[in-house]
Write an enzyme that holds these catalytic residues in place. Structure first.
Site, short mmCIF file in Angstrom:
data_model
loop_
_atom_site.label_atom_id
_atom_site.label_comp_id
_atom_site.label_asym_id
_atom_site.label_seq_id
_atom_site.Cartn_x
_atom_site.Cartn_y
_atom_site.Cartn_z
CG ASP A 441 -2.31 0.55 0.90
OD1 ASP A 441 -2.42 1.36 -0.04
OD2 ASP A 441 -3.27 0.20 1.61
CG ASP A 498 -9.15 2.18 -0.90
OD1 ASP A 498 -8.60 1.09 -1.16
OD2 ASP A 498 -8.56 3.11 -0.31
#
Length: 696
Positions: A441, A498
């Protein structure tokens, strides 16, 4: 004209020509020309008139337009010497190396001590051109801007298509009109960015998804980029791509652009999309086990967030396995003192409060279920509230009083000790546990745009992959904030957004398909109540949206009803039955006469089978569905077509449509010209239509 070069791949021709010993310009790029064409004649025919109020000639729109040639637009190189004086190079021909469908050109300015090189390579199986530029100096220079080799844009175009977006709203396709002057987009966040995906498609007038001519560009760099699309006063147009301006923070002797990938299509936007999809899948991404099918993914983030409890996680893994998952990924919260997003980034040691016996109990449970185990990291970041930052505050990039993002700072990856620490920390876990997957990430912007940061991150990824070649890596940056062909040289999957909102995902996936194949594009079945939008969708809709790409789940399986679980298992099994050919097939965006319908078709590489997903986003303006035309089929072949989910026909659909009750057999020509009549559809529903070519 004294120098001409051409590259051909059977589909397209690229012709470069130079005036005397000046830098060359692209004088032709498009459908294949006859081999007997005389390049000198083409160069002469390329010349344009000039008139009053202009120079006595048109300065060449060269591969690196030079201010020293009185070029009226944006130059391809802007630099200064070490004392800050602006340099205006005058490059002259040195040499040319012509290989098999490759070309390297060298030019120099001896007075300034600068050498410029342009490289081109064609890939016949995809139709993609890769090109890049370098500048070398005998004395250090400060680089402001260096463009990859510059292409002209077509005159027969009124618009350009760029992709923009935001968190949970990536890959939105925007039409920007061509007007006099410059259209400039720049990502200065230190990553390719949600806001400005480094791509551009220029369709000629009348081009659609399935027909017409288009020119596509993608800049394969993860550290921020700049794009210029400029119409000069004389009417010519240029396209430039390069690293973000002033992202080289120190003077140097050698600078190199990332690769610019360019493609010409005479099959509409899909021609560009297929070339990008195939090149990325077949020439850039390297899978650890390429012969194995893409495993159905389970990520626990939206089930538990930071609340890690081993028995709960074991139960979730068992239920995910029963639904069809083949990989379990433990997301954020397993390390340091990580109970929320305010602390512990950088402390890549297992939290003994949550895992007193280490990760063994959860890893062993997952492996016993015959699933792969994956683990979340955010290696390039650090929280001020962390043991790492307290020990090494000098490892943070940027000033100490900088504005935080998500309560975190960025590590200075260019420091060798930072790379060593991260390699050792991550490597220890990969060595000690049976981990075959990393979710990597990157949740905040850089405080400054620094190209060295990107190069160092690439180096760490390469180092880990060399040491642990069995590990697959997913690139995630708050979803789709770092997706490009540069990062995908080191990773094998992208987390596109997301947002697990199936309707928003449909739009995001549709835009991303202009560049990304299904094999690398992660798409998950989210919770019944979407955590980012607050909307509720039924399981059929959520699962079919996820099954269009690399399928996964990201919800708490304990929330599922028996009916939902059965539906998810059925659609997951369909994905497994079809994933091999879909992973190697082409995603084709379909032209819909109904703006409320978003439709795409996935076609096997050999054209033998296809699946169409017709997504009803909203209510249609008319009562009945408009026919949906297919594309890229063999017009002379007969196809058997059936509606896979006909059991989901709504009671308001009262007609006797053929596909509601039986298989349709029709030619490819008919399916592409007439199209399919589909049943009435309610908003947030999908028709899934399968087709296979019949033996003649």
């Amino acid at each position: 004209m004294s120098n001409c070069w051409r590259l051909d791949d059977g589909h397209q021709t690229l012709v470069l020509a130079a005036t005397d010993d000046l830098l060359p310009q692209v004088i032709y790029w498009g459908q294949a020309l006859l081999g007997s064409e005389d390049c000198d004649d083409l160069a002469a025919a390329h010349k344009q008139d000039f008139t009053g109020g202009m120079l006595d000639g048109n300065p060449d729109l060269s591969l690196c337009p030079e201010a020293s040639q009185s070029f009226p637009g944006q130059p391809g190189l802007r630099c200064r010497d070490a004392q800050g004086a602006v340099l205006h190079p005058k490059f002259r021909f040195v040499s040319a190396e012509k290989g098999w469908q490759a070309l390297a050109l060298t030019y120099s300015d001896p007075k300034l001590g600068l050498t410029y090189q342009a490289h081109f390579a064609l890939t016949p199986d995809t139709g993609l051109i890769s090109t890049w530029a370098t500048v070398t100096a005998t004395n250090p220079i400060l680089l402001h801007w260096l463009a990859a080799p510059v292409f002209p844009a077509p005159h027969y175009s009124t618009e350009m298509l760029s992709l923009s977006g935001s968190w949970i709203g990536e890959f939105q396709v925007n039409s920007v009109p061509w007007t006099a002057g410059m259209h400039m987009r720049e990502s200065r966040t230190g990553r390719s960015g949600h806001e400005h995906f480094p791509g551009l498609i220029i369709p000629e007038c009348g081009t659609s998804n399935t027909a017409g001519k288009a020119y596509g560009f993608h800049y394969g760099w993860s550290g921020g980029h700049r794009m210029i699309a400029e119409e000069l006063p004389d009417g010519r147009r240029q396209v430039q791509f390069g690293n973000a301006t002033d992202s080289e923070l120190t003077a140097g002797l050698h600078f190199e652009t990332a690769k610019l990938y360019a493609v010409f299509s005479d099959h509409g936007l899909n021609g560009c999309a297929v070339a990008f999809q195939r090149y990325l899948r077949d020439h850039i991404v390297t899978f650890p086990q390429s012969a194995q099918p893409r495993p159905v993914h389970y990520n626990c983030w939206e089930a538990i967030y930071f609340d890690h409890d081993i028995p709960v996680l074991q139960d979730i893994a068992s239920q995910a396995k029963a639904l069809g998952a083949e990989r379990f990924v433990l997301d954020d919260g397993w390390f340091g003192q990580r109970d929320d997003d305010t602390s512990s980034l950088g402390d890549w040691q297992i939290d003994p409060r949550k895992y007193p016996d280490g990760l063994g109990p959860i890893v062993d449970h997952v492996i016993a279920l015959e699933m792969q185990f994956g683990l979340w990291f955010e290696p390039e970041m650090v929280n001020p509230d962390s043991a790492l930052y307290r020990a090494h505050p000098d490892w943070a990039l940027g000033p100490k009083d900088q504005l935080l993002g998500r309560q975190q700072m960025v590590l200075n990856m260019a420091l060798p000790q930072v790379g060593d620490y991260l390699f050792d920390s991550i490597g220890a876990l990969l060595h000690d546990y049976d981990i075959s997957y990393i979710k990597w990430d990157h949740n905040r912007n850089l405080p400054i745009s620094d190209a060295a940061q990107t190069r160092s991150s690439y180096a760490l990824l390469a180092r880990l992959r060399a040491a642990f070649p069995h590990v697959e890596i997913e690139t995630c940056a708050s979803g789709g904030g770092r997706i490009d062909f540069g990062i995908l040289q080191h990773t094998q999957r992208v987390w596109l957004s997301d947002s697990n909102d199936a309707l928003e995902r449909s739009r995001i996936q549709h835009g991303a398909a202009l560049f990304l194949p299904s094999a690398v594009t992660g798409s998950h079945v989210g919770p019944r109540l979407c955590h980012t939008s607050g909307r509720t969708f039924d399981m059929q809709y959520r699962a079919w949206v996820a099954a269009q790409r690399h399928m996964g789940f990201e919800m708490d399986p304990r929330e599922l009803t028996e009916i939902e679980a059965l539906a998810l298992k059925d659609i997951t099994q369909w994905y497994k039955d079809n994933r091999a050919w879909m992973a190697n097939g082409d995603i084709l965006r379909l032209d819909s006469a109904d703006p409320s319908v978003l439709a795409e078709m996935q076609l096997a590489r050999d054209g033998s089978r296809f699946v169409v997903f017709s997504n009803q986003l909203d209510s249609s303006a008319q009562i009945n569905s408009r026919p949906l035309r297919l594309t890229q089929l063999d017009p002379n072949a007969i196809f058997a077509v059936h509606l896979l989910n006909r059991d989901k026909v709504h009671p308001l659909s009262r007609g006797n449509l053929l596909l509601k009750s039986q298989e349709l057999q029709a030619s490819g020509a008919w399916l592409m010209a007439q199209g399919l009549n589909l049943p009435y559809a309610v908003p947030s529903s999908i028709w899934v239509i399968e087709g296979r070519k019949l033996s003649l």
